[in-house]
Design a protein around this motif. Structure first.
Motif, PDB file in Angstrom:
ATOM      1  N   PRO A 277      15.885   5.150  -4.739  1.00 11.89           N
ATOM      2  CA  PRO A 277      14.646   5.288  -5.506  1.00 11.89           C
ATOM      3  C   PRO A 277      13.407   5.036  -4.647  1.00 11.89           C
ATOM      4  O   PRO A 277      13.500   4.558  -3.516  1.00 11.89           O
ATOM      5  CB  PRO A 277      14.786   4.209  -6.584  1.00 11.89           C
ATOM      6  N   HIS A 278      12.272   5.355  -5.237  1.00 11.79           N
ATOM      7  CA  HIS A 278      10.975   5.092  -4.583  1.00 11.79           C
ATOM      8  C   HIS A 278      10.661   3.607  -4.802  1.00 11.79           C
ATOM      9  O   HIS A 278       9.831   3.239  -5.633  1.00 11.79           O
ATOM     10  CB  HIS A 278       9.917   5.993  -5.199  1.00 11.79           C
ATOM     11  N   VAL A 279      11.321   2.783  -4.018  1.00 12.49           N
ATOM     12  CA  VAL A 279      11.283   1.338  -4.245  1.00 12.49           C
ATOM     13  C   VAL A 279       9.856   0.802  -4.202  1.00 12.49           C
ATOM     14  O   VAL A 279       9.398   0.101  -5.115  1.00 12.49           O
ATOM     15  CB  VAL A 279      12.161   0.610  -3.200  1.00 12.49           C
ATOM     16  N   VAL A 280       9.134   1.136  -3.150  1.00  7.11           N
ATOM     17  CA  VAL A 280       7.793   0.585  -2.985  1.00  7.11           C
ATOM     18  C   VAL A 280       6.830   1.217  -3.992  1.00  7.11           C
ATOM     19  O   VAL A 280       5.866   0.571  -4.420  1.00  7.11           O
ATOM     20  CB  VAL A 280       7.316   0.765  -1.542  1.00  7.11           C
ATOM     21  N   GLY A 281       7.092   2.444  -4.396  1.00  9.30           N
ATOM     22  CA  GLY A 281       6.294   3.033  -5.460  1.00  9.30           C
ATOM     23  C   GLY A 281       6.405   2.256  -6.757  1.00  9.30           C
ATOM     24  O   GLY A 281       5.418   2.054  -7.470  1.00  9.30           O
ATOM     25  N   VAL A 282       7.607   1.802  -7.062  1.00  7.38           N
ATOM     26  CA  VAL A 282       7.825   0.986  -8.257  1.00  7.38           C
ATOM     27  C   VAL A 282       7.082  -0.341  -8.137  1.00  7.38           C
ATOM     28  O   VAL A 282       6.449  -0.805  -9.100  1.00  7.38           O
ATOM     29  CB  VAL A 282       9.335   0.763  -8.479  1.00  7.38           C
ATOM     30  N   ILE A 283       7.130  -0.958  -6.954  1.00  9.31           N
ATOM     31  CA  ILE A 283       6.417  -2.212  -6.721  1.00  9.31           C
ATOM     32  C   ILE A 283       4.916  -1.996  -6.881  1.00  9.31           C
ATOM     33  O   ILE A 283       4.195  -2.810  -7.485  1.00  9.31           O
ATOM     34  CB  ILE A 283       6.738  -2.753  -5.308  1.00  9.31           C
ATOM     35  N   GLY A 284       4.415  -0.885  -6.344  1.00 11.74           N
ATOM     36  CA  GLY A 284       2.994  -0.578  -6.476  1.00 11.74           C
ATOM     37  C   GLY A 284       2.583  -0.328  -7.918  1.00 11.74           C
ATOM     38  O   GLY A 284       1.492  -0.729  -8.340  1.00 11.74           O
ATOM     39  N   LEU A 285       3.448   0.323  -8.686  1.00 14.56           N
ATOM     40  CA  LEU A 285       3.143   0.557 -10.097  1.00 14.56           C
ATOM     41  C   LEU A 285       3.088  -0.756 -10.867  1.00 14.56           C
ATOM     42  O   LEU A 285       2.237  -0.934 -11.745  1.00 14.56           O
ATOM     43  CB  LEU A 285       4.188   1.500 -10.703  1.00 14.56           C
ATOM     44  N   HIS A 286       3.982  -1.669 -10.533  1.00 15.40           N
ATOM     45  CA  HIS A 286       3.937  -3.008 -11.142  1.00 15.40           C
ATOM     46  C   HIS A 286       2.580  -3.658 -10.880  1.00 15.40           C
ATOM     47  O   HIS A 286       1.939  -4.197 -11.806  1.00 15.40           O
ATOM     48  CB  HIS A 286       5.068  -3.854 -10.571  1.00 15.40           C
ATOM     49  N   ALA A 287       2.116  -3.600  -9.649  1.00 14.53           N
ATOM     50  CA  ALA A 287       0.821  -4.204  -9.314  1.00 14.53           C
ATOM     51  C   ALA A 287      -0.314  -3.516 -10.056  1.00 14.53           C
ATOM     52  O   ALA A 287      -1.278  -4.158 -10.488  1.00 14.53           O
ATOM     53  CB  ALA A 287       0.593  -4.127  -7.802  1.00 14.53           C
ATOM     54  N   ALA A 288      -0.227  -2.199 -10.208  1.00 13.54           N
ATOM     55  CA  ALA A 288      -1.269  -1.458 -10.919  1.00 13.54           C
ATOM     56  C   ALA A 288      -1.338  -1.874 -12.383  1.00 13.54           C
ATOM     57  O   ALA A 288      -2.429  -2.041 -12.950  1.00 13.54           O
ATOM     58  CB  ALA A 288      -1.010   0.042 -10.801  1.00 13.54           C
ATOM     59  N   ILE A 289      -0.186  -2.045 -12.999  1.00 17.79           N
ATOM     60  CA  ILE A 289      -0.162  -2.467 -14.404  1.00 17.79           C
ATOM     61  C   ILE A 289      -0.718  -3.870 -14.551  1.00 17.79           C
ATOM     62  O   ILE A 289      -1.477  -4.161 -15.490  1.00 17.79           O
ATOM     63  CB  ILE A 289       1.267  -2.348 -14.962  1.00 17.79           C
ATOM     64  N   ASP A 290      -0.367  -4.748 -13.620  1.00 17.58           N
ATOM     65  CA  ASP A 290      -0.949  -6.098 -13.659  1.00 17.58           C
ATOM     66  C   ASP A 290      -2.476  -6.023 -13.542  1.00 17.58           C
ATOM     67  O   ASP A 290      -3.196  -6.760 -14.232  1.00 17.58           O
ATOM     68  CB  ASP A 290      -0.382  -6.949 -12.517  1.00 17.58           C
ATOM     69  N   TYR A 291      -2.957  -5.143 -12.675  1.00 18.46           N
ATOM     70  CA  TYR A 291      -4.399  -5.003 -12.481  1.00 18.46           C
ATOM     71  C   TYR A 291      -5.069  -4.514 -13.751  1.00 18.46           C
ATOM     72  O   TYR A 291      -6.085  -5.082 -14.203  1.00 18.46           O
ATOM     73  CB  TYR A 291      -4.663  -4.037 -11.328  1.00 18.46           C
ATOM     74  N   VAL A 292      -4.523  -3.475 -14.357  1.00 20.07           N
ATOM     75  CA  VAL A 292      -5.107  -2.912 -15.574  1.00 20.07           C
ATOM     76  C   VAL A 292      -5.053  -3.911 -16.723  1.00 20.07           C
ATOM     77  O   VAL A 292      -6.021  -4.076 -17.472  1.00 20.07           O
ATOM     78  CB  VAL A 292      -4.376  -1.603 -15.944  1.00 20.07           C
ATOM     79  N   ASP A 293      -3.926  -4.590 -16.854  1.00 19.94           N
ATOM     80  CA  ASP A 293      -3.788  -5.556 -17.946  1.00 19.94           C
ATOM     81  C   ASP A 293      -4.745  -6.730 -17.790  1.00 19.94           C
ATOM     82  O   ASP A 293      -5.209  -7.305 -18.778  1.00 19.94           O
ATOM     83  CB  ASP A 293      -2.347  -6.062 -18.019  1.00 19.94           C
ATOM     84  N   ALA A 294      -5.034  -7.111 -16.562  1.00 21.75           N
ATOM     85  CA  ALA A 294      -5.961  -8.218 -16.341  1.00 21.75           C
ATOM     86  C   ALA A 294      -7.365  -7.856 -16.819  1.00 21.75           C
ATOM     87  O   ALA A 294      -8.112  -8.717 -17.299  1.00 21.75           O
ATOM     88  CB  ALA A 294      -5.981  -8.605 -14.860  1.00 21.75           C
ATOM     89  N   ILE A 295      -7.726  -6.585 -16.679  1.00 20.89           N
ATOM     90  CA  ILE A 295      -9.024  -6.125 -17.194  1.00 20.89           C
ATOM     91  C   ILE A 295      -8.962  -5.970 -18.706  1.00 20.89           C
ATOM     92  O   ILE A 295      -9.875  -6.372 -19.431  1.00 20.89           O
ATOM     93  CB  ILE A 295      -9.408  -4.791 -16.534  1.00 20.89           C
ATOM     94  N   GLY A 296      -7.864  -5.359 -19.178  1.00 23.13           N
ATOM     95  CA  GLY A 296      -7.675  -5.136 -20.610  1.00 23.13           C
ATOM     96  C   GLY A 296      -7.971  -3.701 -20.986  1.00 23.13           C
ATOM     97  O   GLY A 296      -9.066  -3.194 -20.712  1.00 23.13           O
ATOM     98  N   LEU A 297      -7.012  -3.039 -21.606  1.00 25.29           N
ATOM     99  CA  LEU A 297      -7.197  -1.638 -21.958  1.00 25.29           C
ATOM    100  C   LEU A 297      -8.253  -1.441 -23.025  1.00 25.29           C
ATOM    101  O   LEU A 297      -8.932  -0.401 -23.049  1.00 25.29           O
ATOM    102  CB  LEU A 297      -5.866  -1.023 -22.379  1.00 25.29           C
ATOM    103  N   ASN A 298      -8.432  -2.400 -23.897  1.00 26.99           N
ATOM    104  CA  ASN A 298      -9.519  -2.274 -24.876  1.00 26.99           C
ATOM    105  C   ASN A 298     -10.874  -2.278 -24.177  1.00 26.99           C
ATOM    106  O   ASN A 298     -11.773  -1.496 -24.529  1.00 26.99           O
ATOM    107  CB  ASN A 298      -9.444  -3.395 -25.911  1.00 26.99           C
ATOM    108  N   ALA A 299     -11.012  -3.133 -23.170  1.00 25.53           N
ATOM    109  CA  ALA A 299     -12.264  -3.157 -22.407  1.00 25.53           C
ATOM    110  C   ALA A 299     -12.449  -1.876 -21.608  1.00 25.53           C
ATOM    111  O   ALA A 299     -13.556  -1.332 -21.528  1.00 25.53           O
ATOM    112  CB  ALA A 299     -12.282  -4.372 -21.478  1.00 25.53           C
ATOM    113  N   ILE A 300     -11.361  -1.365 -21.020  1.00 21.06           N
ATOM    114  CA  ILE A 300     -11.441  -0.111 -20.265  1.00 21.06           C
ATOM    115  C   ILE A 300     -11.846   1.031 -21.185  1.00 21.06           C
ATOM    116  O   ILE A 300     -12.711   1.857 -20.845  1.00 21.06           O
ATOM    117  CB  ILE A 300     -10.100   0.178 -19.567  1.00 21.06           C
TER     118      ILE A 300
END
Length: 404
Positions: A277-300
């Motif tokens: 699998p695209h191992v590091v891609g999965v790791i990067g997606l995890h970080a992206a979700i953490d980033y977005v969630d920290a801001i908050g989708l309602n705020a975005i």
């Protein structure tokens, strides 16, 4: 009236090293820029912690496997899935939809069954079903749009019959930014015994998504539009549906036991994740979700809605500009200028360091419906601001001066 001061709830431009000072990036619907947190996670994944997953008996491999599966758990929580094993990793939403068409479609659909799409679908949610039609003899119906560019669910309700086995719709249009009432779409589909597939590419970066609350059966999205890496995507499906689907790629990781006489297959999701699998891609997606969630989708969503409103007001004040889509679009503004090809608009804006998308946006049937060959499209992200709206409006004014 919206003022540009109303568009300042977020200020995350400094998190994005690929956006230099003075460059206005308004093409997030095509692909989002990457925050430093994602870039760092990818760099660590390749430079410090890299190993294959699921196979190695050494500690580094075991640790990477834990991180890989933790990302699956994180994604499940992000979209409201009940079990991480409902999450299948793919190369992107295009592959996710093709997986459903090949595996579920070939198994469960037959000549005479019907699939319902809409006029605003991306090619990735049209062509796989046409290919399935050519293989199996299914029929495809196309739902119309409302006057302001939303999928007409009243028309969908009138069109659906027990022959429909699948309804496949964009959660948010990549051209118009129109937001589907996904829960009602699920109720309508299930009312005739059909499944609902949602293309969530433009939704997951912009609005909260909960697949359980929606009542969807399949949900597909790409990581790179969610501030994550390219080459990684997600298919979510109900567990009983995944269990009913045969593999569509053969090779390593998706097997139980292989002999030359017979092969048995792993349970989902491994059944659909052949090869390394695209191992590091999965790791990067995890970080992206953490980033977005920290801001908050309602705020975005509030931030992008304010920017859309300000942009539409600024552009509508220019007489030769035609706006497409609803006023309450999610993060996307498509437009045209009378007598000017969108490619020329994009080229002139680029001279002013404003980057937009111009073309048919992989939605040629929608372009035909709108009566144009192409549109210009500005799309926002967490790094966008009132300065971008001002630069866009100023650039469009320059276009109209150049073309008279």
């Amino acid at each position: 009236m919206t003022t540009l001061a109303d568009t300042r709830p977020l200020d995350h431009l400094a998190d994005f090293p690929a956006i230099p000072d003075g460059w206005r990036y308004l093409d997030s619907a095509a692909t989002a820029q990457k925050p430093r947190a994602v870039i760092d996670a990818i760099a660590r994944g390749y430079g410090e912690t890299y190993a294959t997953v699921h196979r190695g008996v050494y500690q580094r491999s075991a640790e990477m496997t834990v991180a890989f599966e933790a990302a699956r758990q994180r994604i499940a929580r992000f979209i409201g899935a009940g079990d991480p094993q409902e999450i299948v990793f793919t190369r992107g939403a295009t592959e996710s939809i093709n997986l459903v068409a090949h595996s579920w479609g070939n198994t469960h659909l037959k000549a005479g069954d019907r699939v319902l799409l809409s006029m605003l679908e991306h090619h990735s949610n049209i062509v796989p079903w046409q290919l399935l039609r050519d293989r199996t003899g299914i029929e495809i119906d196309v739902a119309p749009l409302t006057e302001d560019g939303k999928i007409d669910l009243d028309a969908v309700a009138a069109m659906l019959t027990p022959a429909h086995k699948l309804v496949a719709l964009a959660h948010v249009s990549n051209v118009l930014g129109s937001v589907l009432d996904a829960k009602r779409a699920a109720e309508l589909a299930h009312g005739v015994g059909a499944k609902l597939l949602l293309d969530g590419c433009q939704a997951v970066p912009r609005i909260p998504v909960n697949v359980a609350e929606i009542g969807a059966d399949f949900y597909a999205f790409s990581g790179h539009k969610l501030y994550g890496p390219t080459g990684i995507g997600v298919l979510w499906a109900r567990p009983e549906i995944l269990e009913s689907m045969p593999p569509w790629h053969g090779g390593g990781a998706m097997i139980d036991k292989v002999t030359f006489a017979k092969t048995t297959y792993a349970p989902p999701p491994a059944r659909f994740e052949a090869g390394t699998p695209h191992v590091v891609g999965v790791i990067g997606l995890h970080a992206a979700i953490d980033y977005v969630d920290a801001i908050g989708l309602n705020a975005i969503h509030a931030h992008e809605t304010a920017l859309v409103k300000a942009a539409r007001e600024a552009l509508s004040a220019i007489n030769s500009v035609r706006l497409f889509g609803p006023d309450d679009s999610a993060g996307i503004v498509s437009f045209g200028i009378e007598g000017v090809h969108p490619h020329d608009i994009g080229t002139i804006l680029d001279e002013s360091h404003v980057a937009i998308r111009a073309g048919h946006h992989c939605a040629q049937p929608l372009m035909a419906h709108l009566g144009v060959d192409a549109t210009a499209r500005a799309s926002f992200g967490v790094y966008s601001s009132e300065v971008d709206v001002e630069a866009l409006a100023k650039g469009i004014q320059r276009v109209t001066r150049i073309f008279g």
